[in-house]
Motif scaffolding. Structure first.
Motif, PDB file in Angstrom:
ATOM      1  N   THR A  93       0.651  -1.358   0.088  1.00 11.70           N
ATOM      2  CA  THR A  93       0.494  -0.187   0.074  1.00 11.70           C
ATOM      3  C   THR A  93       0.384   1.127  -0.476  1.00 11.70           C
ATOM      4  N   LEU A  94       0.756   2.181  -1.085  1.00 13.15           N
ATOM      5  CA  LEU A  94       1.563   3.491  -1.697  1.00 13.15           C
ATOM      6  C   LEU A  94       0.568   4.630  -1.422  1.00 13.15           C
ATOM      7  N   ILE A  95       0.267   6.136  -0.796  1.00 17.79           N
ATOM      8  CA  ILE A  95       0.300   6.721  -0.728  1.00 17.79           C
ATOM      9  C   ILE A  95       1.175   8.302  -1.606  1.00 17.79           C
ATOM     10  N   THR A  96       1.581   8.313  -3.117  1.00 18.63           N
ATOM     11  CA  THR A  96       2.204   9.233  -3.164  1.00 18.63           C
ATOM     12  C   THR A  96       1.610  10.802  -4.269  1.00 18.63           C
ATOM     13  N   PRO A  97       2.558  11.680  -4.307  1.00 19.69           N
ATOM     14  CA  PRO A  97       2.091  12.876  -5.154  1.00 19.69           C
ATOM     15  C   PRO A  97       1.865  12.175  -6.809  1.00 19.69           C
ATOM     16  N   GLY A  98       0.972  13.045  -7.534  1.00 21.79           N
ATOM     17  CA  GLY A  98       0.751  12.158  -8.596  1.00 21.79           C
ATOM     18  C   GLY A  98       2.199  12.737  -9.586  1.00 21.79           C
ATOM     19  N   GLU A 129      -2.608  14.658   2.218  1.00 22.84           N
ATOM     20  CA  GLU A 129      -3.873  13.114   2.713  1.00 22.84           C
ATOM     21  C   GLU A 129      -2.943  11.924   2.574  1.00 22.84           C
ATOM     22  N   VAL A 130      -1.195  12.754   2.585  1.00 26.04           N
ATOM     23  CA  VAL A 130      -0.391  11.354   2.387  1.00 26.04           C
ATOM     24  C   VAL A 130      -0.253  11.396   3.100  1.00 26.04           C
ATOM     25  N   LEU A 131      -0.111  12.534   4.505  1.00 24.45           N
ATOM     26  CA  LEU A 131       0.415  11.817   6.253  1.00 24.45           C
ATOM     27  C   LEU A 131      -1.064  11.498   7.062  1.00 24.45           C
ATOM     28  N   GLU A 132      -2.095  11.945   6.629  1.00 21.44           N
ATOM     29  CA  GLU A 132      -3.182  11.192   6.997  1.00 21.44           C
ATOM     30  C   GLU A 132      -3.077   9.546   6.675  1.00 21.44           C
ATOM     31  N   GLY A 133      -3.218   9.540   5.613  1.00 24.76           N
ATOM     32  CA  GLY A 133      -2.900   8.348   5.226  1.00 24.76           C
ATOM     33  C   GLY A 133      -1.975   7.067   6.457  1.00 24.76           C
ATOM     34  N   VAL A 134      -0.830   7.458   6.304  1.00 23.56           N
ATOM     35  CA  VAL A 134       0.169   7.071   7.212  1.00 23.56           C
ATOM     36  C   VAL A 134      -0.320   7.058   8.074  1.00 23.56           C
TER      37      VAL A 134
END
Length: 307
Positions: A93-98, A129-134
């Motif tokens: 699971t990874l969340i990043t800028p576009g 949103e990245v910070l919140e997701g992690v």
């Protein structure tokens, strides 16, 4: 909570259609299997129509069988999430800028294709949103453009990403009037990025607000479509440009010493990364570092304040 052994007996019976074969497979007596079914029917009503050579599920039985499958699926998912020692299966699971996401996603999909037991979950999002997701444990890994100061997060430099002035392939830029003639393609981060880069290339310029706007989009994968069609120029992070399919239709203008953002890899600091996440990070670093080393070898970079 329904007794798991009762559910297993029922699901196996539904599969095999016979009490004797079900008992043999499960290592139980036929009486035990019948008792499990009776317990379930006492709670949920009639589940089976018993026929001489087969059984037929009632609507309640069909619903319970669906529930059994959902429970088994959830159990497999839980085992996968808890089995951190296995680097060949489970969710990444990874969340990043576009921009960096466009570059990394194909690498992760290649990894999943080579390891079919893996599942890649990748979301594009801004830093907040990245910070919140992690922090909320919805994503194990994240990338942000500013190093977080939250003690719950571990942050390490991942790569550097320069900003680029991208124009249609047939254009060139030597002076501010060239930009005015070509026109500007805007996007949500366009003004901030343009200010940072163009202030280096054209000191004292009046800003992109003074240029004719030829288009605007909030989809990072579409920004360069405008440029490729000759509609204008834009300022965009390098990874987004590298991920664009029609490279022959665009060109990057040399703006001197690069203006660079440092991207930070983050994860929860309180527990170690899973083996599969560690493997993914190692692969991504390998694939990202090689071209970065060639691009920045011996060059002075101008890093974003606070990065």
């Amino acid at each position: 909570m329904v007794n798991p052994q009762w559910l297993k007996s029922f699901a196996t019976l539904a599969e095999l259609g016979n009490f004797t074969r079900t008992a043999d497979r499960l290592g139980l007596t036929q009486a035990a299997v019948s008792q499990h079914v009776k317990h379930l029917e006492a709670e949920f009503g009639p589940l089976l129509v018993r026929r001489p050579r087969a059984i037929e599920l009632t609507p309640a039985g069909q619903a319970l069988l669906t529930y059994c499958r959902e429970v088994e699926c959830a159990a497999r998912h839980l085992r996968s999430r808890l089995d951190d020692a296995d680097d060949e299966c489970g969710e990444i699971t990874l969340i990043t800028p576009g921009s960096i996401g466009l570059y990394l996603c194909p690498i992760l999909l290649d990894m999943q294709k080579a390891n079919p037991a893996m599942v890649v979950q990748h979301r594009f999002a801004p830093d907040r949103e990245v910070l919140e997701g992690v922090l909320q444990n919805r994503f194990e890994l994240g990338l942000v453009t500013l190093r977080p100061d939250d003690p719950r997060l571990a942050a390490t430099p991942f790569t550097q990403e320069p900003l680029e002035l991208v124009v249609p392939a047939g254009e060139d830029v030597h002076k501010w009037e060239d930009l005015k003639r070509i026109g500007y393609i805007d996007h949500p981060d366009g003004e901030a990025m343009s200010t940072r880069l163009l202030s280096r290339r054209f000191p004292g310029n009046p800003g992109v607000q003074s240029l004719p706007c030829r288009g605007c989009t909030n989809q990072i994968s579409l920004i360069l479509e405008y440029v490729a069609r000759g509609l204008g120029f834009t300022i965009i992070p390098q990874y987004a440009r590298q991920a664009f399919a029609s490279q022959a239709a665009i060109r990057v203008v040399d703006c001197g010493p690069p203006v660079v953002d440092t991207l930070w890899l983050i994860h929860r600091a309180e527990w170690p990364l899973s083996a599969r996440a560690q493997r993914a990070v190692a692969l991504l670093r390998e694939r990202v570092d090689a071209p970065r080393a060639r691009a920045f070898g011996g060059e002075r970079v101008l890093q974003r304040a606070g990065a």
